[in-house]
Design an enzyme around this catalytic site. Structure first.
Site, mmCIF file in Angstrom:
data_model
loop_
_atom_site.group_PDB
_atom_site.id
_atom_site.type_symbol
_atom_site.label_atom_id
_atom_site.label_comp_id
_atom_site.label_asym_id
_atom_site.label_seq_id
_atom_site.Cartn_x
_atom_site.Cartn_y
_atom_site.Cartn_z
ATOM 1 N N HIS A 19 24.102 3.891 31.427
ATOM 2 C CA HIS A 19 23.258 2.423 30.645
ATOM 3 C C HIS A 19 22.484 1.831 29.730
ATOM 4 O O HIS A 19 22.176 1.301 29.356
ATOM 5 C CB HIS A 19 23.021 1.566 32.103
ATOM 6 N N LYS A 43 30.268 -5.434 47.855
ATOM 7 C CA LYS A 43 29.823 -4.564 48.127
ATOM 8 C C LYS A 43 28.018 -4.055 48.768
ATOM 9 O O LYS A 43 27.571 -4.684 48.026
ATOM 10 C CB LYS A 43 29.486 -3.634 46.810
ATOM 11 N N ARG A 92 33.801 3.775 29.229
ATOM 12 C CA ARG A 92 33.677 4.896 29.183
ATOM 13 C C ARG A 92 34.819 5.628 28.639
ATOM 14 O O ARG A 92 35.142 6.983 28.167
ATOM 15 C CB ARG A 92 33.045 5.448 30.543
ATOM 16 N N SER A 129 28.015 5.394 38.122
ATOM 17 C CA SER A 129 26.302 5.114 39.247
ATOM 18 C C SER A 129 27.314 6.070 41.119
ATOM 19 O O SER A 129 26.307 6.250 41.344
ATOM 20 C CB SER A 129 26.065 4.113 39.576
HETATM 21 O O1 PNS Z 1 28.641 -3.195 37.471
HETATM 22 P P1 PNS Z 1 29.848 -2.965 38.049
HETATM 23 O O2 PNS Z 1 29.948 -3.085 39.236
HETATM 24 O O3 PNS Z 1 31.306 -2.597 37.137
HETATM 25 O O4 PNS Z 1 30.159 -4.836 37.482
HETATM 26 C C1 PNS Z 1 31.078 -5.180 37.563
HETATM 27 C C2 PNS Z 1 30.013 -6.872 37.513
HETATM 28 C C3 PNS Z 1 29.294 -7.198 38.372
HETATM 29 C C4 PNS Z 1 29.702 -7.345 35.954
HETATM 30 C C5 PNS Z 1 31.576 -8.345 37.597
HETATM 31 O O5 PNS Z 1 31.408 -7.618 39.090
HETATM 32 C C6 PNS Z 1 30.468 -9.174 37.294
HETATM 33 O O6 PNS Z 1 31.234 -9.794 36.295
HETATM 34 N N1 PNS Z 1 30.589 -10.086 39.019
HETATM 35 C C7 PNS Z 1 29.711 -11.550 38.883
HETATM 36 C C8 PNS Z 1 30.924 -12.335 39.373
HETATM 37 C C9 PNS Z 1 31.757 -12.396 38.262
HETATM 38 O O7 PNS Z 1 32.114 -13.697 37.222
HETATM 39 N N2 PNS Z 1 33.238 -12.935 37.967
HETATM 40 C C10 PNS Z 1 34.437 -12.435 37.911
HETATM 41 C C11 PNS Z 1 34.521 -12.141 36.629
HETATM 42 S S1 PNS Z 1 35.752 -12.783 35.632
#
Ligand code: PNS
Length: 160
Positions: A19, A43, A92, A129
């Protein structure tokens, strides 16, 4: 000239060197980069949102235009409220691409927010992570993949 403000969203449970590499490389490209810890109600994390924020703040203190925040809700709503026009995501491997592409297209459709993908350094292409937590839990050495403060936090979490 409007401020070019970008968000680097994620769970950051905990932040890794992967990150940090993406954030370091993105920071000169924007006036401000905000790391947003997204609260995901489905989660259950290892670290609380406050702990994640504290660990992130310490690990990015050397980048003056990088800020840390948290948000519960849609990422595009956060972007709208904070005048953010760009989302930064690290890729990645090709396995990340399908879902990231889908989210980026959805976010653009919802509120016109653009997503910029950055290829992670090959050194970190296998890093996540979740794997860091699993390895640390069983006493494995994760010191090559997390900053010192995160290593300390993981060690104290799994001390017993
Ligand atoms: O680190 P992660 O868990 O891969 O991150 C995923 C994250 C938090 C970036 C994604 O789940 C997100 O944007 N969540 C916010 C809710 C949202 O906007 N959902 C619709 C996405 S199109």
């Amino acid at each position: 000239m409007p401020i070019r403000r970008a968000v680097a969203p994620g769970s950051f449970d905990p932040i890794t060197l992967g990150h940090i590499d993406v954030i370091e490389r993105a920071s000169p490209l924007f006036d401000e980069v905000i790391i947003a810890v997204l609260v995901n109600s489905s989660k259950s994390g290892m670290f609380t949102i406050e702990e994640r924020i504290a660990l992130i703040k310490e690990s990015v203190a050397q980048f003056p235009n990088v800020k840390v925040d948290s948000w519960s809700g849609l990422l595009v709503d956060y972007c709208e409220q904070n005048k953010i026009t760009a989302i930064i995501k690290g890729l990645r491997a090709i396995s990340d691409f399908d879902y990231e592409l889908q989210m980026s297209q959805m976010n653009f459709q919802l509120k016109g927010v653009e997503t910029f993908f950055m290829a992670t350094k090959p050194d970190y292409s296998f890093l996540s992570s979740s794997l860091v937590k699993e390895i640390a839990k069983y006493g494995g050495d994760v010191s090559s993949w997390v900053p010192a403060n995160v290593l300390k936090a993981l060690k104290s979490r799994f001390k017993s």
